[in-house]
Motif scaffolding. Structure first.
Motif, mmCIF file in Angstrom:
data_model
loop_
_atom_site.group_PDB
_atom_site.id
_atom_site.type_symbol
_atom_site.label_atom_id
_atom_site.label_comp_id
_atom_site.label_asym_id
_atom_site.label_seq_id
_atom_site.Cartn_x
_atom_site.Cartn_y
_atom_site.Cartn_z
ATOM 1 N N GLU A 19 0.827 -1.217 0.000
ATOM 2 C CA GLU A 19 0.000 0.000 0.000
ATOM 3 C C GLU A 19 0.859 1.264 0.000
ATOM 4 O OE1 GLU A 19 -3.263 0.496 -0.270
ATOM 5 O OE2 GLU A 19 -3.756 -1.628 -0.333
ATOM 6 N N SER A 20 2.041 1.192 0.621
ATOM 7 C CA SER A 20 2.838 2.412 0.787
ATOM 8 C C SER A 20 4.266 2.330 0.252
ATOM 9 C CB SER A 20 2.892 2.788 2.270
ATOM 10 O OG SER A 20 3.473 1.724 3.012
ATOM 11 N N ASP A 21 4.727 1.142 -0.157
ATOM 12 C CA ASP A 21 6.136 0.990 -0.516
ATOM 13 C C ASP A 21 6.332 0.152 -1.763
ATOM 14 O OD1 ASP A 21 7.313 2.323 1.789
ATOM 15 O OD2 ASP A 21 6.660 0.586 2.961
ATOM 16 N N LEU A 22 7.525 0.291 -2.330
ATOM 17 C CA LEU A 22 8.030 -0.602 -3.357
ATOM 18 C C LEU A 22 9.204 -1.333 -2.726
ATOM 19 C CD1 LEU A 22 8.098 1.823 -6.419
ATOM 20 C CD2 LEU A 22 6.355 0.133 -5.859
ATOM 21 N N ARG A 61 9.064 4.090 -11.200
ATOM 22 C CA ARG A 61 7.922 4.947 -11.528
ATOM 23 C C ARG A 61 6.875 4.159 -12.318
ATOM 24 N NH1 ARG A 61 9.977 8.463 -14.921
ATOM 25 N NH2 ARG A 61 11.073 9.588 -13.307
ATOM 26 N N THR A 62 7.319 3.381 -13.294
ATOM 27 C CA THR A 62 6.405 2.564 -14.092
ATOM 28 C C THR A 62 5.648 1.574 -13.214
ATOM 29 O OG1 THR A 62 7.794 2.729 -16.061
ATOM 30 C CG2 THR A 62 6.269 0.864 -15.970
ATOM 31 N N ILE A 63 6.354 0.908 -12.329
ATOM 32 C CA ILE A 63 5.725 -0.077 -11.446
ATOM 33 C C ILE A 63 4.745 0.597 -10.495
ATOM 34 C CG2 ILE A 63 6.157 -1.733 -9.588
ATOM 35 C CD1 ILE A 63 8.835 -2.364 -11.080
ATOM 36 N N ALA A 64 5.138 1.722 -9.922
ATOM 37 C CA ALA A 64 4.268 2.430 -8.972
ATOM 38 C C ALA A 64 3.008 2.948 -9.650
ATOM 39 C CB ALA A 64 5.035 3.587 -8.328
ATOM 40 N N THR A 65 3.133 3.369 -10.898
ATOM 41 C CA THR A 65 2.001 3.933 -11.626
ATOM 42 C C THR A 65 1.042 2.860 -12.126
ATOM 43 O OG1 THR A 65 3.367 5.790 -12.333
ATOM 44 C CG2 THR A 65 1.373 5.382 -13.602
ATOM 45 N N ALA A 66 1.584 1.776 -12.667
ATOM 46 C CA ALA A 66 0.750 0.777 -13.329
ATOM 47 C C ALA A 66 0.420 -0.443 -12.472
ATOM 48 C CB ALA A 66 1.427 0.318 -14.613
ATOM 49 N N GLY A 67 1.188 -0.656 -11.411
ATOM 50 C CA GLY A 67 0.969 -1.836 -10.585
ATOM 51 C C GLY A 67 -0.074 -1.602 -9.507
ATOM 52 N N GLY A 70 0.108 -5.558 -3.673
ATOM 53 C CA GLY A 70 0.083 -7.017 -3.678
ATOM 54 C C GLY A 70 0.783 -7.623 -4.877
ATOM 55 N N ASP A 71 0.972 -6.823 -5.946
ATOM 56 C CA ASP A 71 1.668 -7.307 -7.137
ATOM 57 C C ASP A 71 3.162 -7.430 -6.874
ATOM 58 O OD1 ASP A 71 -0.702 -7.139 -8.568
ATOM 59 O OD2 ASP A 71 -0.121 -5.348 -9.701
ATOM 60 N N THR A 72 3.787 -8.395 -7.519
ATOM 61 C CA THR A 72 5.244 -8.462 -7.591
ATOM 62 C C THR A 72 5.585 -8.485 -9.071
ATOM 63 O OG1 THR A 72 5.439 -9.674 -5.510
ATOM 64 C CG2 THR A 72 7.327 -9.763 -7.017
ATOM 65 N N VAL A 73 6.297 -7.474 -9.512
ATOM 66 C CA VAL A 73 6.685 -7.342 -10.913
ATOM 67 C C VAL A 73 8.108 -7.869 -11.051
ATOM 68 C CG1 VAL A 73 7.059 -5.733 -12.817
ATOM 69 C CG2 VAL A 73 5.185 -5.338 -11.187
ATOM 70 N N ASP A 95 6.907 -3.721 -18.736
ATOM 71 C CA ASP A 95 5.972 -3.114 -19.682
ATOM 72 C C ASP A 95 4.589 -3.407 -19.140
ATOM 73 O OD1 ASP A 95 4.607 -2.060 -21.794
ATOM 74 O OD2 ASP A 95 5.139 -3.641 -23.209
ATOM 75 N N LEU A 96 4.043 -2.477 -18.383
ATOM 76 C CA LEU A 96 2.790 -2.692 -17.670
ATOM 77 C C LEU A 96 1.621 -1.916 -18.276
ATOM 78 C CD1 LEU A 96 4.129 -2.533 -14.009
ATOM 79 C CD2 LEU A 96 3.697 -4.555 -15.405
ATOM 80 N N ASP A 97 1.713 -1.619 -19.559
ATOM 81 C CA ASP A 97 0.625 -0.887 -20.209
ATOM 82 C C ASP A 97 -0.630 -1.736 -20.232
ATOM 83 O OD1 ASP A 97 2.215 1.292 -20.718
ATOM 84 O OD2 ASP A 97 2.839 0.538 -22.687
ATOM 85 N N ASP A 98 -1.707 -1.204 -19.666
ATOM 86 C CA ASP A 98 -2.986 -1.914 -19.647
ATOM 87 C C ASP A 98 -3.909 -1.432 -20.747
ATOM 88 O OD1 ASP A 98 -3.065 -1.953 -16.033
ATOM 89 O OD2 ASP A 98 -2.265 -3.414 -17.428
#
Length: 99
Positions: A19-22, A61-67, A70-73, A95-98
């Motif tokens: 919820e708050s961290d990467l 930034r990509t992971i924080a924006t698109a993930g 609970g996800d692990t990229v 590449d997390l474009d939805d």
């Protein structure tokens, strides 16, 4: 007959979202070489190789924006010898474009 043994241990690398961290995640092989006596050392080495290969800021930034929490990229893997030698790596930005 040749029995080519792949040298080094292969560590999988990912970023886990809460919820708050990467959180930087290193998955350790079950048959890890006993020469690794300090878990913090191989985790630091894996992180160093990862951020030398990938742009840390844009990757996170990509992971924080698109993930989602609970996800692990997964970013790939790094193969290391116990002396710290990088044998190989297979890393790529997510590449997390939805769309």
């Amino acid at each position: 007959m040749t029995t080519d043994k792949i040298e080094g241990d292969r560590f999988l690398v990912g970023i886990h979202l809460t919820e708050s961290d990467l959180e930087f995640v290193v998955r350790v092989p079950s048959d890890i070489d006993s020469g690794w006596t300090d878990p913090e050392e191989f985790q630091r080495l894996v992180a160093d190789v990862t951020w030398e290969e990938l742009d840390q800021e844009s990757t996170l930034r990509t992971i924080a924006t698109a993930g989602s929490p609970g996800d692990t990229v997964m970013l790939g893997s790094v193969r290391l010898m116990t002396d710290g030698t990088v044998v190989s790596h297979d890393l790529s930005s997510p590449d997390l474009d939805d769309e």
